[in-house]
Design a protein around this motif. Sequence first.
Motif, PDB file in Angstrom:
ATOM      1  N   LEU A 143      48.634  83.536   1.377  1.00  0.00           N
ATOM      2  CA  LEU A 143      50.069  83.577   1.591  1.00  0.00           C
ATOM      3  C   LEU A 143      50.732  84.522   0.597  1.00  0.00           C
ATOM      4  O   LEU A 143      50.144  84.875  -0.430  1.00  0.00           O
ATOM      5  CB  LEU A 143      50.655  82.170   1.461  1.00  0.00           C
ATOM      6  N   VAL A 144      51.951  84.951   0.907  1.00  0.00           N
ATOM      7  CA  VAL A 144      52.621  85.959   0.093  1.00  0.00           C
ATOM      8  C   VAL A 144      52.967  85.454  -1.304  1.00  0.00           C
ATOM      9  O   VAL A 144      53.198  86.253  -2.217  1.00  0.00           O
ATOM     10  CB  VAL A 144      53.896  86.486   0.785  1.00  0.00           C
ATOM     11  N   ASP A 145      53.017  84.133  -1.484  1.00  0.00           N
ATOM     12  CA  ASP A 145      53.330  83.606  -2.818  1.00  0.00           C
ATOM     13  C   ASP A 145      52.095  83.483  -3.700  1.00  0.00           C
ATOM     14  O   ASP A 145      52.172  82.959  -4.815  1.00  0.00           O
ATOM     15  CB  ASP A 145      54.038  82.254  -2.703  1.00  0.00           C
ATOM     16  N   GLY A 146      50.954  83.967  -3.211  1.00  0.00           N
ATOM     17  CA  GLY A 146      49.725  83.929  -3.999  1.00  0.00           C
ATOM     18  C   GLY A 146      48.849  82.732  -3.722  1.00  0.00           C
ATOM     19  O   GLY A 146      47.687  82.690  -4.166  1.00  0.00           O
ATOM     20  N   SER A 147      49.353  81.740  -3.002  1.00  0.00           N
ATOM     21  CA  SER A 147      48.540  80.573  -2.652  1.00  0.00           C
ATOM     22  C   SER A 147      47.676  80.885  -1.430  1.00  0.00           C
ATOM     23  O   SER A 147      47.811  81.939  -0.801  1.00  0.00           O
ATOM     24  CB  SER A 147      49.439  79.366  -2.374  1.00  0.00           C
ATOM     25  N   ASP A 150      56.283  82.277   9.094  1.00  0.00           N
ATOM     26  CA  ASP A 150      57.249  82.890   8.186  1.00  0.00           C
ATOM     27  C   ASP A 150      58.685  82.505   8.544  1.00  0.00           C
ATOM     28  O   ASP A 150      59.623  82.854   7.829  1.00  0.00           O
ATOM     29  CB  ASP A 150      57.094  84.411   8.176  1.00  0.00           C
ATOM     30  N   LYS A 169      55.914  79.705   5.171  1.00  0.00           N
ATOM     31  CA  LYS A 169      55.678  80.831   4.275  1.00  0.00           C
ATOM     32  C   LYS A 169      55.027  81.950   5.084  1.00  0.00           C
ATOM     33  O   LYS A 169      54.325  81.694   6.063  1.00  0.00           O
ATOM     34  CB  LYS A 169      54.759  80.441   3.118  1.00  0.00           C
TER      35      LYS A 169
END
Length: 426
Positions: free
Chosen positions: A90-94, A35, A76
């Motif tokens: 991951l926090v972005d949806g990936s 992160d 990320k």
Amino acid sequence: MARIVILGAGIGGVPMAYEMKETVGKKHDVIVISDSPTFHFVPSNPWVPPRWRTPEDLKIELAPVMKKKGIEFIQKAAAKVDPVNNQVQLVDGSAVAYDFLIIATGPRLAFDEIPGLGPDGFTSSVCHVDHAAVAAEDWDRFMENPGPIVIGAVQGASCYGPAYEYLMILETELRNKKVRDKVPMTFVTSEPYIGHLGLGGVGDTKGLMESALREKSIKWITNAKVDKVESGMMFVTEVDEDGNDKKKHELPFKHSMMLPAFTGVDAVRHVGVEGLINPRGFVLVDEHQRNATFKNIYSVGVCIAIPPIEKTPVPVGVPKTGYMIESMVTTTAHNIADELAGKEPTHVATWNALCLADFGDSGVAFLAMPQIPPRNTTWSAEGKWVHLAKIGFEKYFMRKIRKGISEPYYEKLMLKLMGVVRIKGE
């Protein structure tokens, strides 16, 4: 070609990536998820508040050096480890798929377990370089109007060295600025005695640490539970050897730094499956650093589960030092390489403890082999050379990280301290 994913890029994760890539070469992919865009040298954080270091002094941009090493770097935050489907969400949806996962996240800082604790409350922290930067601002305000200081580690903490270091570094700074006489200092710790360190003591650390505190006119409270912290006041319960309340303390302060207890990070402690973590969210591993339930998951560093070495009146965790982490890293790299070659893991980490506790203008060093008693080797010493050795090791370690070199950093330091080798480039 296997995908080896390393979650975390600290003192465990970055050397893990370097050594893993050197071990498997171009035949397999090594991927680091973090992160943060930077590595930072945590052991030097106590030097930041008195302005002996700046946060930028302790940071290294990771993307360029990872690229040179042929390591993919994903900057990320992880939302959740999914061991059933072999991926990190991951926090972005990936999501990042893996064949092997090495969890090297470090801990979550559990400030929330005590009302008023931490940078969002009324005490400072040196657990993260950004926290140390905030503490520096608080220290500047303190120096304009000095008063009582309270330093220590709360119940359940498992890392005590930085508390002792910060205490003594500030004491040195106060003497250098000729205001020590205006500042009463108190050390508050969950340890059953000064110098326990979560290790049952190492050599004469009890005598060395107590002597240092007496010499500096620093009071202490052991077997201490911090009940809550309010602005300028800490409420502490001291217990007896049976864990019964012995005395209540109300400690005024104008500056305070208390190390918190740790848990596993959210992405791991909320994984939602049995067998990966203990109730505190730490990763369960065997002697090979491998999880018994999900055998393609390994873990190194502070995020692994190690039970306390003994029962104490107030909960005291076990530290996982840099030297110990280094051994975990090498063991993991070789065991995964063995698995890729169709073999079973055979390598076992030594779990030795080596610590340089800087006291500002002197210090205490200790070596425990293994970390958890009974031990084959127990050694401790003190002197100005410890302060100088830590400065030298910081430069050495940072130089190697910046160049992407994997080697036994702490083992070389240990050998040097014992007079066996000389570190090149000093």
